[in-house]
Structures are given as C-alpha cells and as structure tokens.
Design an enzyme around this catalytic site. Structure first.
Site, PDB file in Angstrom:
ATOM      1  N   LEU A  30       0.751  -1.200  -0.052  1.00  0.00           N
ATOM      2  CA  LEU A  30      -0.047  -0.061  -0.012  1.00  0.00           C
ATOM      3  C   LEU A  30       0.772   1.224  -0.043  1.00  0.00           C
ATOM      4  O   LEU A  30       0.224   2.348   0.045  1.00  0.00           O
ATOM      5  CB  LEU A  30      -0.975   0.030   1.194  1.00  0.00           C
ATOM      6  CG  LEU A  30      -1.886  -1.171   1.244  1.00  0.00           C
ATOM      7  CD1 LEU A  30      -2.853  -1.246   2.353  1.00  0.00           C
ATOM      8  CD2 LEU A  30      -2.577  -1.259  -0.102  1.00  0.00           C
ATOM      9  N   CYS A  31       2.133   1.112  -0.195  1.00  0.00           N
ATOM     10  CA  CYS A  31       2.911   2.250  -0.355  1.00  0.00           C
ATOM     11  C   CYS A  31       2.708   2.996  -1.784  1.00  0.00           C
ATOM     12  O   CYS A  31       2.581   2.460  -2.733  1.00  0.00           O
ATOM     13  CB  CYS A  31       4.627   1.793  -0.220  1.00  0.00           C
ATOM     14  SG  CYS A  31       5.116   1.769   1.591  1.00  0.00           S
ATOM     15  N   HIS A  32       2.811   4.305  -1.744  1.00  0.00           N
ATOM     16  CA  HIS A  32       2.925   5.025  -3.073  1.00  0.00           C
ATOM     17  C   HIS A  32       4.103   5.208  -3.668  1.00  0.00           C
ATOM     18  O   HIS A  32       5.117   5.198  -3.024  1.00  0.00           O
ATOM     19  CB  HIS A  32       2.416   6.518  -2.652  1.00  0.00           C
ATOM     20  CG  HIS A  32       0.931   6.754  -2.371  1.00  0.00           C
ATOM     21  ND1 HIS A  32       0.629   6.412  -0.994  1.00  0.00           N
ATOM     22  CD2 HIS A  32      -0.319   6.962  -3.055  1.00  0.00           C
ATOM     23  CE1 HIS A  32      -0.966   6.815  -0.953  1.00  0.00           C
ATOM     24  NE2 HIS A  32      -1.186   6.881  -1.951  1.00  0.00           N
ATOM     25  N   ASP A  80      24.355 -11.688   4.082  1.00  0.00           N
ATOM     26  CA  ASP A  80      24.422 -12.586   3.039  1.00  0.00           C
ATOM     27  C   ASP A  80      26.004 -12.605   2.548  1.00  0.00           C
ATOM     28  O   ASP A  80      26.540 -13.525   2.094  1.00  0.00           O
ATOM     29  CB  ASP A  80      23.757 -12.175   1.897  1.00  0.00           C
ATOM     30  CG  ASP A  80      23.735 -12.905   0.684  1.00  0.00           C
ATOM     31  OD1 ASP A  80      23.492 -14.391   0.881  1.00  0.00           O
ATOM     32  OD2 ASP A  80      24.031 -12.701  -0.342  1.00  0.00           O
ATOM     33  N   MET A  93       8.681   4.504   5.170  1.00  0.00           N
ATOM     34  CA  MET A  93       8.934   2.797   4.605  1.00  0.00           C
ATOM     35  C   MET A  93       9.931   2.874   3.569  1.00  0.00           C
ATOM     36  O   MET A  93      10.466   1.826   3.936  1.00  0.00           O
ATOM     37  CB  MET A  93       7.501   2.538   4.093  1.00  0.00           C
ATOM     38  CG  MET A  93       6.415   2.514   4.920  1.00  0.00           C
ATOM     39  SD  MET A  93       6.473   1.747   6.455  1.00  0.00           S
ATOM     40  CE  MET A  93       6.880   0.131   5.933  1.00  0.00           C
TER      41      MET A  93
END
Length: 158
Positions: free
Chosen positions: A74-76, A125, A110
C-alpha cells in the site's frame, strides 16, 4: 489512537493523497547487525571472499528504497530526490543509517526502513560463511533495533 487509513468497510485501499500539497519530506532509519569481531575486521580490511561488503550493501539498500512500493503493497510510488546509506563500525556490530528525501504528498519512512533493512540483510548474506558455526547455525548474528530515528515534513514557508 488515529483511525486506520488503509482499511474500511469495503476492504483494503491505498490512501488518497491527491488533495495534499507536495512538500519536502525526509526520513532517516537506522539498524544494526551484530557480527563476530573477526568478521568486522574482515569487512574493514576488505578481505571478504564475496567482495566489498559495504559498497554492495549501499547499492542494495538504494535499490530497495526505489523498489519499496513493489514490496510494501500500500505504499505510494514516490519520486525520490536522494538516498544516502552510511555505516558505523563497532567492535561486534555495524550500524546502518538510511536517509531518504523527496518532494511529495506523503512521507518516506517506509522507504528508509526498507533501505536500511536490505542493506543489513546484504551484509549478512555476504559474510554468512564466516558467521556460521560448525553446525551451519548463526548463534551470534542478529539484525536488531531497526527504527525511524527522524522524520521531517517542511512546508514551503518553513
């Protein structure tokens, strides 16, 4: 507490921001990866088998910031103006900081959180071979304390 903005009686939605004014937005997120002191020394000396850990983590973090709307439903999509990812070394940790900037109608928290998280995952990693114990486990490796440390919303008059 405020009302939920992404859920209503019809279901899930992306919040409408069309009516908002574009203003300067900045968010800074920070987090740490705990590593063995000998792993920290390998990274600092550039002697890891997979290459330059810090440069790779910076690239991965920046790419993650740009891909945030693809990862967080739901991020723009936000037209970013800048991203900086930096690192500080401790004896048994690396602290990553991700700063994201934009002129837009909604914040970039976000994106900053995603950038710092992927940067830390990339470090893990790249050094997992030396972090594993004899059973292939990671008894001391941890990603922790991921948080937003600053959020700025500056209106044109400020």
């Amino acid at each position: 507490m405020g009302e939920l903005t992404h859920v209503d009686e019809k279901g899930v939605k992306m919040v409408e921001v069309g009516h908002k004014t574009e203003v300067f937005r900045k968010a800074t997120a920070r987090g740490r990866i705990k590593l063995k002191p000998e792993t920290i020394e390998l990274i600092k000396s550039g002697k890891t088998k997979k290459g330059n850990v810090i440069a790779t983590a910076q690239i991965a973090g920046i790419l993650a910031v740009k891909k945030t709307p693809e990862l967080v439903p739901l991020c723009h999509p936000i037209p970013l103006t800048g991203v900086d990812i930096s690192f500080e070394f401790g004896e048994d940790y690396i602290e990553a900081t991700c700063e994201v900037r934009a002129y837009y109608k909604t914040g970039v928290e976000m994106e900053a959180l995603t950038g710092v998280t992927v940067a830390l995952l990339t470090i893990w990693d790249m050094v997992k071979a030396v972090e594993k114990d004899e059973n292939g486990q990671y008894p001391s490796t941890r990603i922790e304390e991921i948080r937003v440390v600053e959020k700025v919303k500056a209106h044109p008059s400020q």
